[in-house]
Scaffold this active site. Structure first.
Site, short mmCIF file in Angstrom:
data_model
loop_
_atom_site.label_atom_id
_atom_site.label_comp_id
_atom_site.label_asym_id
_atom_site.label_seq_id
_atom_site.Cartn_x
_atom_site.Cartn_y
_atom_site.Cartn_z
N GLY A 174 24.69 31.86 31.30
CA GLY A 174 24.60 31.62 32.87
C GLY A 174 25.55 30.24 32.85
O GLY A 174 25.64 29.55 31.87
N SER A 175 26.01 30.13 34.04
CA SER A 175 26.80 29.00 34.38
C SER A 175 25.67 27.82 34.82
O SER A 175 24.35 28.14 34.69
CB SER A 175 27.46 29.08 35.66
OG SER A 175 28.71 29.95 35.25
N GLY A 176 25.90 26.41 34.82
CA GLY A 176 25.21 25.31 35.43
C GLY A 176 24.78 24.58 33.88
O GLY A 176 24.05 23.62 34.02
N HIS A 177 25.60 25.09 32.78
CA HIS A 177 25.09 24.16 31.63
C HIS A 177 26.50 23.45 31.28
O HIS A 177 26.52 23.19 29.72
CB HIS A 177 24.89 25.22 30.45
CG HIS A 177 23.56 25.81 30.88
ND1 HIS A 177 22.51 25.64 31.24
CD2 HIS A 177 23.64 27.47 30.68
CE1 HIS A 177 21.69 26.52 31.36
NE2 HIS A 177 22.27 27.90 31.08
N LYS A 213 22.92 32.95 22.65
CA LYS A 213 21.66 32.13 22.80
C LYS A 213 20.55 33.17 23.20
O LYS A 213 20.52 34.13 24.00
CB LYS A 213 21.70 31.14 23.98
CG LYS A 213 22.86 30.00 23.85
CD LYS A 213 22.53 29.21 24.99
CE LYS A 213 22.99 29.44 26.27
NZ LYS A 213 24.18 30.18 26.59
N ASP A 240 20.50 37.57 28.22
CA ASP A 240 21.81 37.11 27.28
C ASP A 240 21.81 38.20 26.43
O ASP A 240 22.76 38.86 26.12
CB ASP A 240 21.69 35.75 26.66
CG ASP A 240 22.27 34.90 27.68
OD1 ASP A 240 21.52 34.79 28.94
OD2 ASP A 240 22.72 33.86 27.50
N HIS A 253 17.05 26.11 31.66
CA HIS A 253 17.07 26.89 33.09
C HIS A 253 16.32 26.21 34.06
O HIS A 253 15.99 27.02 35.01
CB HIS A 253 17.04 28.24 32.92
CG HIS A 253 17.99 28.83 31.79
ND1 HIS A 253 17.57 28.98 30.56
CD2 HIS A 253 19.23 29.33 32.03
CE1 HIS A 253 18.75 29.71 29.95
NE2 HIS A 253 19.70 29.89 30.75
#
Lengths: 357, 211
Positions: A54-57, A105, A110, A219
Site C-alpha cells: 500500500g502507499s502511505g509508507h 510483507k 499483499d 497501517h
C-alpha cells in the site's frame, strides 16, 4: 482532515508523477497499472528484485528503486495492497531473464495479490520467487493469527538483497538470502497518534493525550495494547526487550516452486538473539516523529543492547517505513554476519537510501 | 425457473448499487477490526465492473462473470480483490458458454466461486471471514435443492443462512486477515467480508425475485 493534497482520488497518482519528475535519473513510473522501475531496467544478467504494498509508507517502496536496491516497486492505494496486474507487468518490464524475486510483507492482502501475480508471471515463462517478510514481534502466535506482519526488516532486506542481485547472485541464492535475513530480523512499533487515510477523512483510531498504542503495524491499525504515556527511556527499553527476549518463532510459509510450478509449504523457525550477536539497529519514525526523538530512543536502545551483550555494528535512523503522519517509532534489530554486512555496506543509489557512490 | 444472462447482468448492476449504498457501513465495520477501506475498495472495484459490463453484456454468462473477476482482481486490492476476483473467475469457468442457468447450474456457479475463495485464502469455518457466510449458504442451498425446492425458495434459504452466518461472526475471534492481530479485541464486531458476501447473495435473490 488537513493535508497537502489536491483531490483525494489523485493522491497516489500525483505523488508518483512527482517522484518521476524529481528522480528521472534513477527511476521511471509506469501508469495503469502503476509501478516504479529502475531507469536502466532490465539490468542484463541480474536478478530483478520487486516489492510493493500500500502507499502511505514512503519512502518505502518506491523510494528504494535504483542501483543496489529494488528494480521495481508496486504502490497500491493508500494502505491498500497493490493488485496482481501491477506486479505482473512490473515483472515483465524488469526481468532480464535471470528471474524475479518478490519481497512480500506478510499482510493477507499483499500475500494474496502477490501470489496471484507470481502465478501469472510463471505462466508467462518468468522464473519467480516469492518470499515473505514477517518480523513484527508484537504478534505472538502464528497459529491463531495471519502470522507476524512485515515491518521494519523489509527496508533492511531490500537493501541487502538488492546488493546481492547487483553482485550477481542467482535467483535461488537471492531467495535464500532474503529468507535468512528475514529470519534474522525482529521489529516492534508504537504510536503516539493515529493517522488519517485521505479517502477515509478521519483518524483510523482515537488515542487520548495521555495514552500510547504499543505493538502497532504500519497501517494505523490498532495495536497489541494501549498504555499510559511514558518516557522515551521506558518506551525504548520496553520495545528493545520485547525484541531481544523474543523466543524462537515458528510458522509455515508458502513459497513458489519453479520446478513443480506450484506452491509449497515451508516450516521456518527464527532463533532468538544471543549475547555475542552483532546487529544492524534501525530506529524508524512512523512519519510524524522528528529525528531528534529517534536519537533519544537510539540512546537507550544502545544501552539495552550493550547490557544484553549484543553489539550494534551498523545503524539506520530516520523515517523509512512510515504510516502517513503518525507519530511514533519502531525498532528493528537484525543479526548480521559478514556476508550481510558486506552487502549492507555495498553502494546504493536510490531516492531514499544513498551511500558508497 | 431458469436464470437468464440478462438477469446475471442485472444482478451485477444491482450489486454495484448495493455496495455503493453500503460503502460507509462496510468501511465502518472494517475500521473496527481492519483498516477502514472495505467499502471504499469494493465500490471502486464494482464501479470498474460497471464500466466494463456494457462491452460484454451480450456475451455468454461465463464470459460476463470472468470479466467481472478479472476487473475486481485488478482494481480492488486488499484481500477482498483476489478473493472476490477469484470467486467470479471460477464461477465464470464453471458455467462456461451457457446463456441460461437452471437451478443446478446456479448451485455450480456459487460452489465453484466459493471453492476458489477457499483455494486462495485457505479459510476454515469460524475464522471470522467471508467464508462464514458462504459455507452455510451453500449448504442450505444444497439441502433445499435436494429436497426438490425451486430456485427462488432454495436461494432464499441460502440467503437466510448467509445472514445467520454473517451475524455469527460477531462473537468470533478473528484468525485470518488483519483482524486476527487484534486477538480478543476482534470479538464483538461483525466481519466486513462476511457482510459484503451476504449482500452479494441477497442482491442475487432480490434480482431474481419478481417485484
Amino acid at each position: 482532515m488537513k493535508k497537502l493534497i489536491n483531490a483525494v482520488d489523485d493522491v497516489v497518482r500525483e505523488q508518483l508523477e512527482g517522484m518521476a519528475s524529481a528522480h528521472s535519473d534513477l527511476l521511471k513510473v509506469h501508469f495503469d497499472p502503476n509501478y516504479v522501475y529502475r531507469a536502466d531496467a532490465p539490468v542484463a544478467g541480474k536478478v530483478a528484485i520487486i516489492s510493493g504494498g500500500g502507499s502511505g509508507h514512503e519512502p518505502m517502496h518506491g523510494g528504494f528503486v535504483g542501483m543496489g536496491m529494488l528494480h521495481a516497486a508496486c504502490p497500491g492505494e493508500v494502505f491498500t495492497s497493490p493488485t496482481p496486474d501491477q506486479m505482473y507487468e512490473a515483472a515483465k518490464a524488469v526481468d532480464s531473464g535471470a528471474g524475479v524475486l518478490f519481497i512480500v510483507k506478510n499482510y493477507t492482502g499483499d500475500v494474496l495479490n502477490f501470489e496471484t501475480a507470481a502465478e501469472l508471471a510463471f505462466a508467462d515463462g518468468i522464473r519467480v520467487q516469492n518470499i515473505l517478510i514477517d518480523d513484527d514481534v508484537a504478534v505472538k502466535d502464528s497459529l491463531y493469527t495471519a502470522g507476524r506482519r512485515g515491518v521494519g526488516t523489509t527496508v533492511l532486506v531490500e537493501k541487502i538483497v538488492g546488493a546481492a542481485a547487483e553482485a550477481g547472485y542467482s535467483l535461488d541464492a537471492c531467495a535464500d538470502l532474503c529468507r535468512r535475513v528475514n529470519q534474522y530480523g525482529r521489529s516492534m512499533g508504537m504510536a503516539l497518534t493515529s493517522c488519517t487515510v485521505p479517502a477515509a477523512g478521519k483518524p483510523t483510531f482515537e488515542l487520548g493525550d495521555a495514552e500510547m498504542e504499543i505493538g502497532i503495524g504500519i497501517h494505523g491499525e490498532p495495536g497489541q495494547k494501549r498504555m499510559p504515556m511514558s518516557t522515551a527511556d521506558e518506551i525504548a527499553e520496553m520495545m528493545a526487550l520485547e525484541i531481544l527476549d523474543d523466543p524462537a518463532y515458528s510458522r509455515t510459509v508458502r513459497e513458489w516452486d519453479n520446478d513443480a510450478g506450484s506452491w509449497v509449504d515451508k516450516f521456518l523457525v527464527d532463533e532468538p538473539f544471543q549475547a555475542g550477536d552483532q546487529v544492524i539497529a534501525f530506529v524508524n519514525s512512523m512519519g510524524g516523529t522528528p529525528v531528534s526523538e529517534l536519537y533519544a530512543i537510539y540512546r537507550k536502545l544502545a544501552q539495552v543492547c550493550a547490557d544484553k551483550g549484543v553489539t550494534i555494528v551498523r545503524n539506520l535512523i530516520g523515517p523509512y517505513i512510515t504510516s502517513l503522519e503518525m507519530q511514533g517509532c519502531s525498532i528493528t534489530l537484525l543479526k548480521a554476519d559478514a556476508e550481510i554486512l558486506k552487502l549492507w555496506d555495498a553502494p546504493v543509489n536510490t531516492p531514499g537510501l544513498r551511500w558508497g557512490i | 425457473m431458469s436464470v437468464t444472462r440478462d438477469q446475471i447482468v442485472q444482478w451485477l448492476e444491482n450489486l454495484a448499487a448495493v455496495l455503493s449504498e453500503n460503502k460507509e457501513y462496510l468501511t465502518q465495520l472494517d475500521s473496527a477490526i481492519g483498516d477502514a477501506d472495505h467499502g471504499i475498495n469494493m465500490t471502486r472495484g464494482f464501479n470498474k465492473v460497471m464500466e466494463k459490463l456494457p462491452g460484454v453484456a451480450d456475451k455468454d454468462i461465463g464470459n460476463i462473470l470472468k470479466t467481472t473477476g478479472m476487473t475486481l482482481i485488478s482494481s480492488v486490492g486488499g484481500a477482498s480483490g483476489p478473493l472476490y476476483g477469484t470467486f467470479f473467475m471460477r464461477s465464470g469457468m464453471a458455467v462456461g458458454a451457457k446463456e441460461t442457468l437452471n437451478r443446478e447450474d446456479l448451485y455450480e456457479l456459487l460452489k465453484a466461486g466459493v471453492d476458489g475463495i477457499v483455494q486462495r485464502g485457505r479459510p476454515v469455518l469460524a475464522d471470522k471471514t467471508m467464508y462464514d457466510a458462504w459455507a452455510p449458504a451453500l449448504e442450505a442451498l444444497r439441502s433445499a435443492l435436494d429436497a426438490g425446492m425451486e430456485t427462488l425458495p432454495a436461494l432464499s434459504q441460502a440467503v437466510a443462512a448467509a445472514e445467520t452466518g454473517m451475524k455469527n461472526t460477531i462473537p468470533l475471534q478473528a484468525r485470518k486477515g488483519r483482524a486476527s492481530y487484534l486477538g480478543e479485541r476482534s470479538i464483538g464486531h461483525q466481519d466486513p467480508g462476511a457482510t459484503s458476501s451476504y449482500l452479494m447473495l441477497k442482491s442475487l435473490l432480490d434480482t431474481l425475485q419478481p417485484a
